[in-house]
Design a protein around this motif. Structure first.
Motif, PDB file in Angstrom:
ATOM      1  N   GLY A 350     -20.572  61.318  58.220  1.00 20.06           N
ATOM      2  CA  GLY A 350     -20.769  60.331  59.281  1.00 20.06           C
ATOM      3  C   GLY A 350     -19.585  59.403  59.498  1.00 20.06           C
ATOM      4  O   GLY A 350     -19.727  58.282  59.972  1.00 20.06           O
ATOM      5  N   TYR A 351     -18.374  59.883  59.178  1.00 19.07           N
ATOM      6  CA  TYR A 351     -17.167  59.045  59.273  1.00 19.07           C
ATOM      7  C   TYR A 351     -16.097  59.819  60.025  1.00 19.07           C
ATOM      8  O   TYR A 351     -15.954  61.031  59.838  1.00 19.07           O
ATOM      9  CB  TYR A 351     -16.710  58.713  57.838  1.00 19.07           C
ATOM     10  N   ASN A 352     -15.341  59.118  60.879  1.00 14.56           N
ATOM     11  CA  ASN A 352     -14.248  59.771  61.603  1.00 14.56           C
ATOM     12  C   ASN A 352     -12.917  59.527  60.916  1.00 14.56           C
ATOM     13  O   ASN A 352     -12.497  58.369  60.784  1.00 14.56           O
ATOM     14  CB  ASN A 352     -14.148  59.223  63.029  1.00 14.56           C
ATOM     15  N   LEU A 353     -12.265  60.594  60.494  1.00 12.31           N
ATOM     16  CA  LEU A 353     -10.923  60.454  59.899  1.00 12.31           C
ATOM     17  C   LEU A 353      -9.902  60.534  61.036  1.00 12.31           C
ATOM     18  O   LEU A 353      -9.642  61.612  61.586  1.00 12.31           O
ATOM     19  CB  LEU A 353     -10.668  61.566  58.876  1.00 12.31           C
ATOM     20  N   HIS A 354      -9.366  59.384  61.406  1.00 10.59           N
ATOM     21  CA  HIS A 354      -8.398  59.306  62.505  1.00 10.59           C
ATOM     22  C   HIS A 354      -7.138  60.114  62.144  1.00 10.59           C
ATOM     23  O   HIS A 354      -6.723  60.120  60.971  1.00 10.59           O
ATOM     24  CB  HIS A 354      -8.034  57.836  62.733  1.00 10.59           C
ATOM     25  N   PRO A 355      -6.511  60.777  63.132  1.00  9.01           N
ATOM     26  CA  PRO A 355      -5.309  61.566  62.801  1.00  9.01           C
ATOM     27  C   PRO A 355      -4.212  60.736  62.137  1.00  9.01           C
ATOM     28  O   PRO A 355      -3.484  61.261  61.273  1.00  9.01           O
ATOM     29  CB  PRO A 355      -4.854  62.129  64.147  1.00  9.01           C
ATOM     30  N   ALA A 356      -4.080  59.470  62.492  1.00  8.19           N
ATOM     31  CA  ALA A 356      -3.058  58.640  61.824  1.00  8.19           C
ATOM     32  C   ALA A 356      -3.335  58.594  60.325  1.00  8.19           C
ATOM     33  O   ALA A 356      -2.416  58.659  59.502  1.00  8.19           O
ATOM     34  CB  ALA A 356      -3.062  57.227  62.394  1.00  8.19           C
ATOM     35  N   LYS A 357      -4.610  58.509  59.967  1.00  8.98           N
ATOM     36  CA  LYS A 357      -4.975  58.420  58.556  1.00  8.98           C
ATOM     37  C   LYS A 357      -4.778  59.771  57.862  1.00  8.98           C
ATOM     38  O   LYS A 357      -4.335  59.835  56.716  1.00  8.98           O
ATOM     39  CB  LYS A 357      -6.413  57.924  58.418  1.00  8.98           C
ATOM     40  N   ALA A 358      -5.125  60.843  58.557  1.00 13.76           N
ATOM     41  CA  ALA A 358      -4.955  62.174  57.954  1.00 13.76           C
ATOM     42  C   ALA A 358      -3.477  62.465  57.691  1.00 13.76           C
ATOM     43  O   ALA A 358      -3.098  62.920  56.605  1.00 13.76           O
ATOM     44  CB  ALA A 358      -5.557  63.245  58.858  1.00 13.76           C
ATOM     45  N   PHE A 359      -2.608  62.186  58.686  1.00 12.77           N
ATOM     46  CA  PHE A 359      -1.169  62.426  58.487  1.00 12.77           C
ATOM     47  C   PHE A 359      -0.613  61.495  57.412  1.00 12.77           C
ATOM     48  O   PHE A 359       0.276  61.883  56.642  1.00 12.77           O
ATOM     49  CB  PHE A 359      -0.394  62.273  59.811  1.00 12.77           C
ATOM     50  N   TYR A 360      -1.137  60.290  57.345  1.00 13.40           N
ATOM     51  CA  TYR A 360      -0.693  59.342  56.313  1.00 13.40           C
ATOM     52  C   TYR A 360      -1.055  59.859  54.918  1.00 13.40           C
ATOM     53  O   TYR A 360      -0.228  59.869  54.006  1.00 13.40           O
ATOM     54  CB  TYR A 360      -1.335  57.970  56.567  1.00 13.40           C
ATOM     55  N   LEU A 361      -2.315  60.306  54.760  1.00  5.45           N
ATOM     56  CA  LEU A 361      -2.753  60.805  53.448  1.00  5.45           C
ATOM     57  C   LEU A 361      -1.889  61.981  52.992  1.00  5.45           C
ATOM     58  O   LEU A 361      -1.588  62.120  51.800  1.00  5.45           O
ATOM     59  CB  LEU A 361      -4.220  61.262  53.520  1.00  5.45           C
ATOM     60  N   ALA A 362      -1.505  62.840  53.952  1.00  6.59           N
ATOM     61  CA  ALA A 362      -0.766  64.070  53.622  1.00  6.59           C
ATOM     62  C   ALA A 362       0.713  63.823  53.319  1.00  6.59           C
ATOM     63  O   ALA A 362       1.415  64.746  52.900  1.00  6.59           O
ATOM     64  CB  ALA A 362      -0.895  65.059  54.770  1.00  6.59           C
ATOM     65  N   THR A 363       1.170  62.595  53.543  1.00  8.85           N
ATOM     66  CA  THR A 363       2.587  62.282  53.307  1.00  8.85           C
ATOM     67  C   THR A 363       2.704  61.039  52.402  1.00  8.85           C
ATOM     68  O   THR A 363       2.758  61.166  51.186  1.00  8.85           O
ATOM     69  CB  THR A 363       3.316  62.079  54.660  1.00  8.85           C
ATOM     70  N   CYS A 364       2.652  59.860  53.032  1.00  5.00           N
ATOM     71  CA  CYS A 364       2.805  58.603  52.264  1.00  5.00           C
ATOM     72  C   CYS A 364       1.740  58.462  51.178  1.00  5.00           C
ATOM     73  O   CYS A 364       2.031  58.034  50.059  1.00  5.00           O
ATOM     74  CB  CYS A 364       2.655  57.391  53.177  1.00  5.00           C
ATOM     75  N   GLY A 365       0.480  58.799  51.519  1.00  5.13           N
ATOM     76  CA  GLY A 365      -0.621  58.609  50.567  1.00  5.13           C
ATOM     77  C   GLY A 365      -0.421  59.451  49.328  1.00  5.13           C
ATOM     78  O   GLY A 365      -0.547  58.960  48.192  1.00  5.13           O
ATOM     79  N   SER A 366      -0.093  60.723  49.518  1.00  8.40           N
ATOM     80  CA  SER A 366       0.138  61.598  48.370  1.00  8.40           C
ATOM     81  C   SER A 366       1.359  61.145  47.579  1.00  8.40           C
ATOM     82  O   SER A 366       1.356  61.184  46.345  1.00  8.40           O
ATOM     83  CB  SER A 366       0.334  63.040  48.832  1.00  8.40           C
ATOM     84  N   ALA A 367       2.418  60.721  48.287  1.00  5.33           N
ATOM     85  CA  ALA A 367       3.625  60.245  47.588  1.00  5.33           C
ATOM     86  C   ALA A 367       3.271  59.055  46.699  1.00  5.33           C
ATOM     87  O   ALA A 367       3.779  58.925  45.580  1.00  5.33           O
ATOM     88  CB  ALA A 367       4.705  59.860  48.599  1.00  5.33           C
ATOM     89  N   ARG A 368       2.363  58.226  47.189  1.00  6.18           N
ATOM     90  CA  ARG A 368       1.972  57.038  46.410  1.00  6.18           C
ATOM     91  C   ARG A 368       1.244  57.427  45.124  1.00  6.18           C
ATOM     92  O   ARG A 368       1.452  56.809  44.081  1.00  6.18           O
ATOM     93  CB  ARG A 368       1.088  56.147  47.287  1.00  6.18           C
TER      94      ARG A 368
END
Ligand code: GUN
Ligand code: ZN
Length: 441
Positions: A350-368
């Motif tokens: 029941g949650y929308n994962l915005h594309p900005a958040k998905a691309f962030y997780l796949a780059t900056c988020g994982s790097a963190r």
């Protein structure tokens, strides 16, 4: 000796992050230059911005043009098993049976250094073909599987983490070490590889099911002695696994508590899955700085469960969370396919994962989660030039859909829902083009 300056410019539609979209919202987080340029100097990004002034100020610098494509940071896969690339799509089991029936037999083969070398080479080529420039990788229990992986990553100039899997019970004889041998071998590998070129060592106790108290104690001692190394393991993936951990560690309140007990939590720790967390465990993630690898294709394929992104990342919880393929529980090395699965898992919650958040997780988020966000994961002056070029029309269906997009969010959402490895036109490692897609027939 003074090195000659080696400069070049990539021109295209440049996507980067100014901030974290989970904290400031998509519009404030993203920086998008529809005619942008990236100036690279000796492997480092020097400037990012509108193309005209950057090109005008550097008239003698070679410009590579990708004007119909997006230039963005290379993907970072923060939890993946290179020896399991050959077990993707193994039919009909959940986690514990799947490990016994498919995964452990495959990992036994990595006793052979030549087998490990070939698998590592193939895996890293596949990473590049999928636009993944950095990963946090599990090897096997065999030290030679770590040597093979680091040797291949170093030869490609890649920024990669891996570690010897520590496991002293619950697996076939050929995959078992002991608290002492696991410690000694891990320590020797850490001292040999950690910090060499762009490589990082990750202390890697597989999970509480396959490590005794004594081994987890040894893993904690090793990590404490080398605090700049990473620590990676699995947590709360599957109901039978969680029940078994309860039987093996009856003195501990919950699964995360097992790792806490042995000093295996905190900054630089990276827990794969974290699906079925208790309220206490969720709270512990909010306070300890421990990271999570979200592995949606794997969680779907093995029928493990649905990760609660909204609670753990979006409800004012600043937990380091990255996106991961978890090959071979996961079904694709493509982080685009993985973003698609993540969106679908979030929808079921029941949650929308915005594309900005998905691309962030796949780059900056994982790097963190890998403590590398000061060096990679974004297109930003001062960062390493780990870049990919995303072809926005990589299949007829995507090209057709792209006729009807209205803004950058549509463009990114179409890519994450429809694209795969075919969208990766090029990948740059330390500013050098290491992969170029063969031109279409
Ligand atoms: N838990 C312990 N080992 C593994 C593994 O190899 N894959 C997954 N998905 N979960 C695990
Ligand atoms: Zn895993």
């Amino acid at each position: 000796m003074i090195e000659p300056t080696n400069r070049h410019i990539l021109r295209g539609q440049v996507l980067s992050f100014r901030d974290d979209p989970f904290l400031v919202g998509p519009d404030a987080a993203i920086q998008f230059e529809s005619d942008g340029a990236v100036l690279i100097e000796n492997g480092t990004i020097r400037r990012v911005g509108p193309a005209q002034p950057i090109i005008a100020e550097h008239p003698r610098v070679v410009v590579e043009s990708y004007t119909r494509d997006i230039i963005m940071a290379g993907f970072v896969d923060c939890h993946v098993h290179y020896p399991q690339y050959e077990v993707i799509a193994s039919y009909g089991e959940q986690l514990l049976e799947w490990l016994n029936r498919y995964t452990f037999p495959a990992e036994l083969k990595f006793d052979d250094s030549e087998y490990a070398r070939q698998a590592a080479e193939f895996f890293l080529d596949e990473c590049l073909r999928n636009g993944t420039t950095t990963a946090s990788v599990y090897a096997t229990v065999h030290p030679q599987s770590v040597d093979a992986f680091f040797t291949a990553a170093q030869a490609r100039g890649m920024c990669m983490a891996t570690g010897k899997v520590m496991m002293d019970r619950g697996a076939p004889d050929g995959l078992i070490d002991t608290p002492q041998s696991g410690f000694d071998q891990s320590k020797a590998l850490l001292e040999k590889w950690h910090g060499r070129d762009r490589l990082k060592y990750a202390v890697t106790p597989r999970f509480a099911v396959t490590s005794t108290h004594a081994q987890l104690e040894a893993a904690g001692a090793l990590w404490r002695a080398h605090p700049t190394a990473l620590m990676q393991t699995h947590l709360s993936e599957n109901a039978a696994e969680i029940a078994l951990v309860g039987e093996l560690f009856p003195e501990t309140t919950d699964y995360f508590g097992v790792y806490e007990q042995f000093g295996l939590v905190g900054k630089g720790s990276n827990f794969g899955h974290a699906i079925h967390l208790t309220d206490r465990e969720r709270q512990a993630f909010r306070t300890t700085g421990s990271g999570i690898s979200h592995c949606p294709t794997s969680n779907l394929f093995l029928g493990s469960g649905l990760f609660d992104m909204e609670d753990l990342r979006d409800s004012s919880a600043d937990i380091p969370i990255g996106l991961a393929t978890d090959i071979g529980g996961g079904s694709s090395l493509s982080m685009l396919r993985t973003m698609c699965a993540s969106y679908e898992v979030c929808r079921l919650n029941g949650y929308n994962l915005h594309p900005a958040k998905a691309f962030y997780l796949a780059t900056c988020g994982s790097a963190r989660t890998m403590l590398l966000d000061n060096r990679i994961g974004n297109v930003e002056a001062g960062k390493d030039a780990e870049l990919i070029v995303l072809d926005l029309r990589s299949t007829p269906a995507i090209a057709n859909r792209m006729q009807f997009v209205e803004d950058i969010w549509d463009v990114l959402f179409v890519q994450m829902m429809m694209a795969d490895d075919r969208a990766i036109r090029a990948a740059y490692i330390g500013g050098k083009k290491q992969y170029m897609r063969p031109s279409a027939q």
